[in-house]
Design a protein around this motif. Sequence first.
Motif, PDB file in Angstrom:
ATOM      1  N   SER A  44      -3.656   0.210  -3.281  1.00 17.75           N
ATOM      2  CA  SER A  44      -3.645  -0.338  -2.174  1.00 17.75           C
ATOM      3  C   SER A  44      -4.034  -2.266  -2.713  1.00 17.75           C
TER       4      SER A  44
ATOM      5  N   GLY B  76      -7.298  -3.049  -2.499  1.00 20.73           N
ATOM      6  CA  GLY B  76      -8.539  -2.720  -2.606  1.00 20.73           C
ATOM      7  C   GLY B  76      -8.597  -1.743  -1.988  1.00 20.73           C
ATOM      8  N   GLU B  77      -9.213  -2.054  -0.812  1.00 22.90           N
ATOM      9  CA  GLU B  77      -8.924  -1.121   0.663  1.00 22.90           C
ATOM     10  C   GLU B  77      -8.015  -0.571   1.414  1.00 22.90           C
ATOM     11  N   SER B  78      -7.736   0.354   1.944  1.00 19.29           N
ATOM     12  CA  SER B  78      -6.696   0.833   2.664  1.00 19.29           C
ATOM     13  C   SER B  78      -6.622   0.912   4.030  1.00 19.29           C
ATOM     14  N   GLN B  79      -5.359  -0.156   4.331  1.00 16.72           N
ATOM     15  CA  GLN B  79      -5.520  -1.178   5.486  1.00 16.72           C
ATOM     16  C   GLN B  79      -4.888  -0.628   7.231  1.00 16.72           C
TER      17      GLN B  79
ATOM     18  N   GLU C 203       0.576  -1.515   0.058  1.00  9.50           N
ATOM     19  CA  GLU C 203      -0.050  -0.017  -0.188  1.00  9.50           C
ATOM     20  C   GLU C 203       0.890   0.812  -0.144  1.00  9.50           C
TER      21      GLU C 203
END
Length: 226
Positions: A194, A197-200, A156
């Motif tokens: 990332s 997909g979605e930010s971690q 990311e």
Amino acid sequence: MHCLLSRGLACLALGLLGGPASAQAPGGWAIKATPQHLVLSGYWLEAEHARPGHPAQTLTLGPQLYWGPAGRPDVPADLNRPRYNEVVRGAGLQGQHRFYLSAPGASHSFATGFYLGYSPQVQFFRLHFGRNDQWHEEPGPGGLPYLVYGPLRYRETVLRYGVAAQAGYQLALASWALLDVYAGVGVRKSYSWSDFGESQFRSGPSDYAHQGVYFPAGFKLGVALP
């Protein structure tokens, strides 16, 4: 003769009272470190110097380096989504314009006392992490693929910037050492890209991709340079 004597007495009185030219000369350089960011693998330094012609104002410039395991002290461990080998690499830069309530005195080469300031900041992070345990191929000895069970590796990238207003107190611990304690409020915006997909990394205010209102607070330890 009388005129010269009057001028001499006036200059002597100005010197004894501590006129602006002597007691309020611009301070020197101060180099400071912010230890609390070590928990995030962050190494923050800051150089502070008096603004030319304005001894009660200082300008600071603070480079930031992030290198090591990713840390998020305000986020509890998620038992349903364990975190594997999270690593951060990054850099940042912060500036600050400070307004002290009084100019530096003759006893110190740097400004002390209460101050107000504002701080623009920009940061860039590259984060590596593991998610989704499953069977997958990994290269082994000789370049041959091996089937292993475990987390897949993701990456990311985060770009973050913002500005904060702060109030603080800078205390002289010695003629060459200082302690800077501060607190404030700020707002920041972040962009995340990332593989997952979605930010971690938006789980809390200390997280690397956090955006919105936050409350910077902490302390700095520094030394004064001649």
